[in-house]
Design an enzyme around this catalytic site. Structure first.
Site, PDB file in Angstrom:
ATOM      1  N   LYS A  45       0.149   2.972  -7.919  1.00 42.81           N
ATOM      2  CA  LYS A  45      -1.292   3.048  -7.711  1.00 42.81           C
ATOM      3  C   LYS A  45      -2.077   2.599  -8.942  1.00 42.81           C
ATOM      4  CE  LYS A  45      -1.576   6.418  -4.010  1.00 42.81           C
ATOM      5  NZ  LYS A  45      -2.265   5.442  -3.150  1.00 42.81           N
ATOM      6  N   GLY A  46      -1.666   3.065 -10.106  1.00 40.41           N
ATOM      7  CA  GLY A  46      -2.381   2.673 -11.312  1.00 40.41           C
ATOM      8  C   GLY A  46      -2.294   1.177 -11.560  1.00 40.41           C
ATOM      9  N   GLY A 221      -9.854   2.966   7.063  1.00 33.63           N
ATOM     10  CA  GLY A 221      -9.053   1.868   7.574  1.00 33.63           C
ATOM     11  C   GLY A 221      -9.915   0.699   8.004  1.00 33.63           C
ATOM     12  N   ALA A 222      -9.648   0.198   9.214  1.00 34.96           N
ATOM     13  CA  ALA A 222     -10.396  -0.939   9.737  1.00 34.96           C
ATOM     14  C   ALA A 222     -11.731  -0.535  10.350  1.00 34.96           C
ATOM     15  CB  ALA A 222      -9.552  -1.670  10.782  1.00 34.96           C
ATOM     16  N   ASP A 245      -0.112  -6.666   5.716  1.00 39.76           N
ATOM     17  CA  ASP A 245       0.528  -5.617   4.916  1.00 39.76           C
ATOM     18  C   ASP A 245      -0.573  -4.805   4.253  1.00 39.76           C
ATOM     19  OD1 ASP A 245       1.974  -3.997   3.223  1.00 39.76           O
ATOM     20  OD2 ASP A 245       3.200  -5.596   2.374  1.00 39.76           O
ATOM     21  N   THR A 247      -0.140  -2.292   2.256  1.00 45.06           N
ATOM     22  CA  THR A 247       0.293  -1.693   0.989  1.00 45.06           C
ATOM     23  C   THR A 247      -0.677  -2.061  -0.133  1.00 45.06           C
ATOM     24  OG1 THR A 247       2.598  -1.913   1.696  1.00 45.06           O
ATOM     25  CG2 THR A 247       2.200  -1.474  -0.634  1.00 45.06           C
ATOM     26  N   GLY A 250      -5.861   0.551  -0.450  1.00 45.41           N
ATOM     27  CA  GLY A 250      -6.721   1.591  -1.021  1.00 45.41           C
ATOM     28  C   GLY A 250      -6.823   1.479  -2.531  1.00 45.41           C
ATOM     29  N   ASP A 251      -5.717   1.099  -3.170  1.00 41.78           N
ATOM     30  CA  ASP A 251      -5.711   0.917  -4.624  1.00 41.78           C
ATOM     31  C   ASP A 251      -6.632  -0.237  -5.023  1.00 41.78           C
ATOM     32  OD1 ASP A 251      -3.697   2.834  -4.520  1.00 41.78           O
ATOM     33  OD2 ASP A 251      -2.100   1.329  -4.587  1.00 41.78           O
TER      34      ASP A 251
END
Length: 289
Positions: A45-46, A221-222, A245, A247, A250-251
């Site tokens: 995440k970082g 989300g969407a 994807d 993944t 959010g980050d």
């Protein structure tokens, strides 16, 4: 960026090497499914947030990796993205890893093994921030609680903006939450920190969160992004894309948001742009980002 002068965003957070399996669908309990491919990517995440922020403003990462090949890959990815790694520690613990399962609809399931991330201390965080002197501090919850608290305390003492993305969810002191400006959460995280249930009124959930934090950004989300202050709530439409994807979406949103806030954008304008950036990200294969 090797010069710490003028640092806008300091991301206090995790760095992991992601082992990503692509499958048609995730297995049910006790079931085995055949995967299509296995890839390795720099993540955490970082790390993801720092790369997102560095596209907009001078950014540094504060964290730790091991002394192994995974550490080399993660350092290289940060440097290539223009992130200052002067405060990325090397410790005698294996670099963090994440096991990621990505399905055909772009959704993911992730397991994180913290490794070196668990060696970042409150003292490390404070010392790094003293040197970097950022306008904005962004953190998540993949480090030890003491590191998160130190980031919040530093921002509070220096009157700097503290952006908190409390993921994965965990109990937090009221003082840490009170410093969040904004608290950036997805729907399930919003329910956790509002002490609410899925069927509760959305406006009530926002109101409960605002009792604990200064401002709130909820990514849905969407569907949309909810941005709330004590005076105003806005629902921002998310650009429609075909998710490949999700993944790191959010980050990337949080990193982009922090950088825009640090460069003078107001919260609502920053959230608009961060939503657009995250939508572009999820529409691309990870190897192409």
């Amino acid at each position: 960026m090797t010069d710490v002068q003028g640092c806008v965003v300091a991301v206090v957070g995790s760095l992991n090497l992601d082992l990503t399996a692509t499958v048609a669908r995730a297995p049910d309990e006790g079931e085995t499914v055949l995967g299509r491919r296995l890839d390795t990517y720099p993540g955490g995440k970082g790390a993801n947030q720092a790369i997102g922020a560095a596209r907009i403003a001078p950014t540094a990462v504060v964290g730790a990796v091991g002394s192994d090949s995974a550490a080399t890959a993660l350092r290289s990815a940060q440097t290539a993205a223009g992130v200052n790694t002067d405060h990325l520690l090397s410790v005698q613990v294996p670099t963090g890893r994440a096991i990621v399962v990505v399905t055909d609809d772009g959704r993911n399931r992730i397991i994180v093994i913290p490794g070196a991330n668990s060696k970042v201390s409150a003292t490390d965080v404070t010392a790094a921030l003293d040197t970097l002197d950022p306008a904005v501090v962004l953190t998540q919850l993949e480090l030890l609680p003491a590191a998160t608290a130190a980031a919040a305390e530093w921002a509070r003492a220096r009157h700097r903006r503290f952006v908190l993305n409390p993921s994965p969810v965990a109990p937090l002191g009221e003082d840490v939450l009170a410093d969040a400006d904004p608290l950036v959460v997805n729907e399930s995280e919003a329910l956790y920190y509002a002490d609410a249930s899925a069927g509760d009124d959305p406006d009530e959930i926002v109101a409960r969160l605002l009792e604990r934090v200064r401002t709130v950004v909820i990514t849905r989300g969407a569907d949309d992004v909810v941005v709330a202050t004590e005076d105003y709530v806005e629902r921002i439409a998310v650009p429609r894309v075909r998710a490949v994807d999700t993944t790191g979406a959010g980050d990337h949103f949080a990193g982009t948001l922090a950088a825009l806030l640090g460069t003078g954008h107001d919260l609502f304008a920053a959230a608009h742009e961060a939503a657009r950036a995250a939508a572009i990200l999820v529409a691309s294969h990870r190897a192409q980002r």
